[in-house]
Design an enzyme around this catalytic site. Structure first.
Site, PDB file in Angstrom:
ATOM      1  N   GLU A 160      11.102  -6.887  10.002  1.00  0.00           N
ATOM      2  CA  GLU A 160      10.361  -7.166   8.715  1.00  0.00           C
ATOM      3  C   GLU A 160      11.311  -6.819   6.943  1.00  0.00           C
ATOM      4  O   GLU A 160      11.197  -6.215   7.144  1.00  0.00           O
ATOM      5  CB  GLU A 160       8.559  -6.871   8.717  1.00  0.00           C
ATOM      6  CG  GLU A 160       8.728  -7.147   7.494  1.00  0.00           C
ATOM      7  CD  GLU A 160       7.098  -6.040   6.594  1.00  0.00           C
ATOM      8  OE1 GLU A 160       7.127  -5.125   7.610  1.00  0.00           O
ATOM      9  OE2 GLU A 160       6.329  -6.834   6.677  1.00  0.00           O
ATOM     10  N   LYS A 185       9.210 -11.159  11.012  1.00  0.00           N
ATOM     11  CA  LYS A 185       7.832 -10.995  10.354  1.00  0.00           C
ATOM     12  C   LYS A 185       8.362 -11.382   8.975  1.00  0.00           C
ATOM     13  O   LYS A 185       9.565 -10.613   8.395  1.00  0.00           O
ATOM     14  CB  LYS A 185       7.345  -9.537  10.293  1.00  0.00           C
ATOM     15  CG  LYS A 185       6.062  -9.748   9.328  1.00  0.00           C
ATOM     16  CD  LYS A 185       5.188  -8.427  10.091  1.00  0.00           C
ATOM     17  CE  LYS A 185       3.833  -8.262   8.825  1.00  0.00           C
ATOM     18  NZ  LYS A 185       3.480  -7.128   9.275  1.00  0.00           N
ATOM     19  N   SER A 220       0.548 -10.841   4.078  1.00  0.00           N
ATOM     20  CA  SER A 220      -0.163 -11.350   3.332  1.00  0.00           C
ATOM     21  C   SER A 220       0.721 -10.832   2.136  1.00  0.00           C
ATOM     22  O   SER A 220       0.556 -11.510   0.895  1.00  0.00           O
ATOM     23  CB  SER A 220      -1.466 -10.672   2.942  1.00  0.00           C
ATOM     24  OG  SER A 220      -1.915 -10.016   3.148  1.00  0.00           O
ATOM     25  N   GLY A 221       1.864  -9.561   1.791  1.00  0.00           N
ATOM     26  CA  GLY A 221       2.606  -8.941   0.665  1.00  0.00           C
ATOM     27  C   GLY A 221       1.334  -8.707  -0.467  1.00  0.00           C
ATOM     28  O   GLY A 221       2.307  -8.656  -1.769  1.00  0.00           O
ATOM     29  N   GLY A 222       0.369  -8.357  -0.388  1.00  0.00           N
ATOM     30  CA  GLY A 222      -0.851  -8.485  -2.007  1.00  0.00           C
ATOM     31  C   GLY A 222      -1.341  -9.835  -2.437  1.00  0.00           C
ATOM     32  O   GLY A 222      -2.123  -9.934  -4.051  1.00  0.00           O
ATOM     33  N   ARG A 224      -3.710  -6.040   4.064  1.00  0.00           N
ATOM     34  CA  ARG A 224      -3.987  -6.271   3.124  1.00  0.00           C
ATOM     35  C   ARG A 224      -5.579  -7.602   3.265  1.00  0.00           C
ATOM     36  O   ARG A 224      -6.787  -7.225   3.125  1.00  0.00           O
ATOM     37  CB  ARG A 224      -3.917  -6.272   2.103  1.00  0.00           C
ATOM     38  CG  ARG A 224      -3.096  -4.803   1.342  1.00  0.00           C
ATOM     39  CD  ARG A 224      -2.128  -4.898   0.464  1.00  0.00           C
ATOM     40  NE  ARG A 224      -1.145  -5.089   0.587  1.00  0.00           N
ATOM     41  CZ  ARG A 224      -0.103  -5.173   0.499  1.00  0.00           C
ATOM     42  NH1 ARG A 224       0.149  -5.053  -1.136  1.00  0.00           N
ATOM     43  NH2 ARG A 224       1.531  -6.015   0.232  1.00  0.00           N
TER      44      ARG A 224
HETATM   45  P1  13P Z   1       0.297  -7.042   4.248  1.00  0.00           P
HETATM   46  O1  13P Z   1      -0.193  -8.062   4.943  1.00  0.00           O
HETATM   47  O2  13P Z   1      -0.708  -5.556   3.636  1.00  0.00           O
HETATM   48  O3  13P Z   1       1.699  -7.599   3.114  1.00  0.00           O
HETATM   49  O4  13P Z   1       0.812  -6.253   4.933  1.00  0.00           O
HETATM   50  C1  13P Z   1       1.503  -6.359   6.306  1.00  0.00           C
HETATM   51  C2  13P Z   1       2.158  -5.362   6.454  1.00  0.00           C
HETATM   52  O5  13P Z   1       3.099  -5.260   7.823  1.00  0.00           O
HETATM   53  C3  13P Z   1       3.404  -4.932   5.331  1.00  0.00           C
HETATM   54  O6  13P Z   1       4.651  -4.401   5.976  1.00  0.00           O
END
Ligand code: 13P
Length: 341
Positions: free
Chosen positions: A178, A220, A262-264, A293
């Site tokens: 990721e 990811k 989702s990243g915020g 999130r």
């Molecule tokens: P979010 O979907 O909140 O960005 O988290 C996914 C994730 O695994 C971040 O490392």
């Protein structure tokens, strides 16, 4: 079954059509931020309640192929004494484990960081495999600002991701790599596309150089979109076009699958953007979601930490997973979302 066959079987299960992966792998301190949304104190009991409700939600296995956990949740059990990994396995959901231990600043490169956690990692993998883990996650953080990211920091993170991926595969665990290009900032979508393409190209060159088996690995990724402070925000069609163009420029076709963080982004935007990407399929790789999130927030708001809201909150979770599963296939519709809610 040999190790490679096991890795490929795990990838096929993770990327089963119409399913996604829940990232419930917040560290104990980050879990506090989630609980704080509904004014719950961050203690072991509340973290256990939160995760137990997520993992035991009726029928959630119809839409989830895997759940990523943090070390402490791997070692936590339900009120009835069933370890969380066993709860998931019994439902046919693959347990996953986040293994990086967070970021440290990269000396000489202000504003840039490198993820830690390689020490003793093989031994940790063997223990996690014994507890039922079938896949793992390592997150690298790439921030966009005026003069960053530098190639040097991308290369350092790519080396760490590659070493992690080698060790995971040796232990029969599918590595999810990721490299998160951070959404926060005032950068344009064009800049995000350049940075994400460069990051993924360096990452895959490094993975191939060190002979990581790409068919037994999942990427990811962040979606490619303008920063949250950019005046011009990106439409779902723009996000889909830029994201897929980036992947076609940088992700080899034999990679086992691609999942999104989702990243915020808001839950709605995360679903709509995924749907626009799903509509443009099929692609050379299976593609789905691995949100934290965007899935947990609606659940938490429905739950509020109150036992009398638990069943309703689990329905909200199921609905969010279902809508994102539809979106991964380009079949999400706003009207359907509202009718079924
Ligand atoms: P979010 O979907 O909140 O960005 O988290 C996914 C994730 O695994 C971040 O490392």
């Amino acid at each position: 079954m040999n190790t490679q066959a096991k890795l490929y079987e795990t990838v096929a299960m993770m990327m089963a059509p119409g399913k996604g992966i829940l990232a419930a792998d917040e560290s104990d301190s980050t879990a506090g931020k989630r609980l704080d949304m509904v004014h719950l104190p961050n203690n072991a009991e509340n973290r256990q309640d939160f995760r137990e409700l997520l993992f035991t939600a009726p029928n959630v296995e119809e839409y989830l192929s895997g759940v990523i956990m943090y070390d402490s949740s791997m070692r936590t059990a339900t009120d009835d004494g069933v370890p969380f990994p066993d709860v998931l396995t019994a439902k046919g959901i693959l347990p996953g484990i986040k293994v990086d231990t967070g970021t440290k600043e990269l000396e000489g490169f202000p504003g840039e960081v490198v993820s830690q956690g390689l020490d003793g990692l093989e031994e940790r993998f063997l223990e996690y495999a014994d507890m039922g883990a079938r896949f793992a996650k390592w997150r690298a953080v790439i921030t966009i600002d005026k003069n960053i990211p530098t190639d040097a920091s991308i290369e350092m993170n790519a080396i760490m991701l590659t070493r992690y991926a080698q060790l995971a595969q040796r232990c029969g665990i599918v590595p999810m790599v990721e490299p998160e290009v951070i959404f926060a900032g005032d950068h344009t979508i064009e800049r995000a596309e350049m940075v994400t393409t460069r990051t993924l190209q360096i990452l895959f060159q490094t993975l191939m150089k060190y002979k990581v088996d790409l068919g037994g690995l999942i990427l990811k990724s962040s979606m490619v979109l303008a920063g949250d402070m950019c005046r011009e925000q990106s439409s779902p069609e723009e996000v889909a076009n830029a994201t897929l163009r980036t992947f076609h420029m940088s992700v080899p076709h034999d990679v086992g699958g691609i999942v999104f963080l989702s990243g915020g982004q808001s839950p709605k935007r995360s679903t709509e953007n995924l749907n626009a990407i799903g509509k443009m399929g099929p692609q050379p790789w299976p593609i789905t979601y691995s949100y934290s999130r965007a899935i947990e927030e609606p659940f938490l708001l429905a739950w509020q930490g109150k036992p009398e809201n638990a069943a309703e909150a689990q329905k909200v979770l199921l609905h969010a997973c279902k809508m994102n599963s539809l979106a991964s296939q380009g079949k999400y519709e706003v009207t359907l979302d509202q009718i079924l809610k």
